[in-house]
Design an enzyme around this catalytic site. Sequence first.
Site, short mmCIF file in Angstrom:
data_model
loop_
_atom_site.label_atom_id
_atom_site.label_comp_id
_atom_site.label_asym_id
_atom_site.label_seq_id
_atom_site.Cartn_x
_atom_site.Cartn_y
_atom_site.Cartn_z
N ARG A 119 0.84 -1.21 0.00
CA ARG A 119 0.00 0.00 0.00
C ARG A 119 0.87 1.26 0.00
O ARG A 119 0.56 2.24 -0.70
CB ARG A 119 -0.91 -0.02 1.23
CG ARG A 119 -1.89 1.14 1.33
CD ARG A 119 -2.84 0.90 2.51
NE ARG A 119 -3.88 1.92 2.60
CZ ARG A 119 -3.87 2.92 3.48
NH1 ARG A 119 -2.85 3.05 4.33
NH2 ARG A 119 -4.86 3.79 3.52
N HIS B 120 0.69 4.30 -2.69
CA HIS B 120 0.44 5.68 -2.28
C HIS B 120 1.62 6.60 -2.62
O HIS B 120 1.42 7.78 -2.89
CB HIS B 120 0.14 5.73 -0.78
CG HIS B 120 -1.24 5.22 -0.44
ND1 HIS B 120 -1.85 5.46 0.77
CD2 HIS B 120 -2.11 4.49 -1.16
CE1 HIS B 120 -3.05 4.89 0.77
NE2 HIS B 120 -3.23 4.29 -0.39
N ASP B 121 2.82 6.05 -2.60
CA ASP B 121 3.99 6.83 -2.98
C ASP B 121 3.90 7.22 -4.45
O ASP B 121 4.04 8.39 -4.80
CB ASP B 121 5.26 6.02 -2.73
CG ASP B 121 6.54 6.79 -3.05
OD1 ASP B 121 6.59 7.99 -2.73
OD2 ASP B 121 7.47 6.19 -3.60
N GLY C 297 4.71 10.65 -8.04
CA GLY C 297 5.63 9.72 -8.69
C GLY C 297 6.32 8.84 -7.68
O GLY C 297 6.31 9.11 -6.47
N ASN D 202 -3.36 8.38 4.39
CA ASN D 202 -2.23 7.82 5.13
C ASN D 202 -2.29 8.03 6.64
O ASN D 202 -1.79 7.21 7.41
CB ASN D 202 -0.92 8.41 4.60
CG ASN D 202 -0.66 8.03 3.15
OD1 ASN D 202 -0.95 6.93 2.73
ND2 ASN D 202 -0.12 8.98 2.38
N PRO E 131 -6.99 7.35 -4.64
CA PRO E 131 -8.44 7.08 -4.63
C PRO E 131 -8.98 6.86 -3.21
O PRO E 131 -8.35 6.19 -2.39
CB PRO E 131 -8.57 5.79 -5.45
CG PRO E 131 -7.33 5.75 -6.29
CD PRO E 131 -6.26 6.38 -5.46
N HIS F 155 -6.00 -5.79 -2.77
CA HIS F 155 -6.90 -5.86 -1.62
C HIS F 155 -7.27 -7.30 -1.26
O HIS F 155 -8.15 -7.52 -0.42
CB HIS F 155 -8.15 -5.02 -1.87
CG HIS F 155 -7.90 -3.55 -1.77
ND1 HIS F 155 -8.88 -2.59 -1.97
CD2 HIS F 155 -6.77 -2.86 -1.47
CE1 HIS F 155 -8.35 -1.38 -1.82
NE2 HIS F 155 -7.07 -1.52 -1.52
N THR F 156 -6.62 -8.25 -1.88
CA THR F 156 -6.78 -9.63 -1.44
C THR F 156 -6.03 -9.87 -0.13
O THR F 156 -6.21 -10.89 0.52
CB THR F 156 -6.27 -10.61 -2.53
OG1 THR F 156 -6.67 -11.95 -2.17
CG2 THR F 156 -4.75 -10.58 -2.67
N ASP G 268 -3.94 -14.10 -3.46
CA ASP G 268 -4.60 -14.99 -4.42
C ASP G 268 -5.71 -14.22 -5.11
O ASP G 268 -5.76 -12.98 -5.04
CB ASP G 268 -5.13 -16.25 -3.70
CG ASP G 268 -6.03 -15.91 -2.51
OD1 ASP G 268 -6.62 -14.80 -2.49
OD2 ASP G 268 -6.15 -16.76 -1.60
#
Length: 313
Positions: A59, A63-64, A69, A88, A157, A187-188, A241
Amino acid sequence: MASWAVSFGIIVALFLASANAQLSATYYDKSCPNALSIIKSGIKKVLSNEPRMGASILRLHFHDCFAQGCDGSVLLDGSSGEKTAGANSHSARGFDTLDSIKNQLEAACSGVVSCADILAVAARDSVVQLGGPTWTVPLGRRDSTTSNKVAANANIPAPTSTLANLSSLFQAQGLSTKDMVALSGAHTIGQARCTVIRNRIYNDTDIDSAYAKSLQANCPSDKSGNRNLSPLEAVSPTVFDNNYYKELTKKKGLLHSDQELFNGGSTDSLVTTYSTDENTFFKDFAAAMVKMGNISPLTGSNGEIRKNCRKAN
């Protein structure tokens, strides 16, 4: 005219090739030959004790890259920096893990390996450690000296995003719809705070009712338990997965923005494909991670190689 167009096309192609060539998988082979193994062993050690940290590192990389960039700016301390952005604050984590790896790299080859590269490689190694695909990480990013809270707030987002919002934000980064759906598969793994999901589990209609009810016990409607955590995907929350997509087809997306990917819109077919074909998901995710990792890197004489990932030199 045609000759001019061909020549111009060749020049553009050469320019793009040159820009891409600034990052190289072999960048540290001579200057810090043990760099990748040091990062890998550091991630393996941490994840063996706390698998959730893999999601946190992945994550952070996302976010970076989306703020200004892939330049390690999310790692900088400061009240006006990205750490304090809405996406964050109170949720970004993994900084101590990256500090530890950075310290080991400084001991092995001082002032050589950037924090931006450490984060990109650590994200890849986290996915692999949790059972996901591998990919070759282009290297040679340099670190920014500034961090941009405004850009982070504007570009990352929100969990309340609509499909149109998501598409617009990913497109602005040069990422396609397929990239967006594949990268969402991150998000798994990982968890989300009650304050982020409360509106969804009490008010959204595109959610399995039994699933929503099961989440409400850990996330009361009375605004208590704001920091209580729920897995983004409950079937195998520490395994990388394709269960995330399977759950979306059952209306069990934890975030509103997750379920938007399978809600009668243009991305339903991709979600269905990934839910039944893990190999295709892995292939597309790996390709999208390379593409995301190439967003506006600092190279050449731009930026610096931080000695401490939390502050500019």
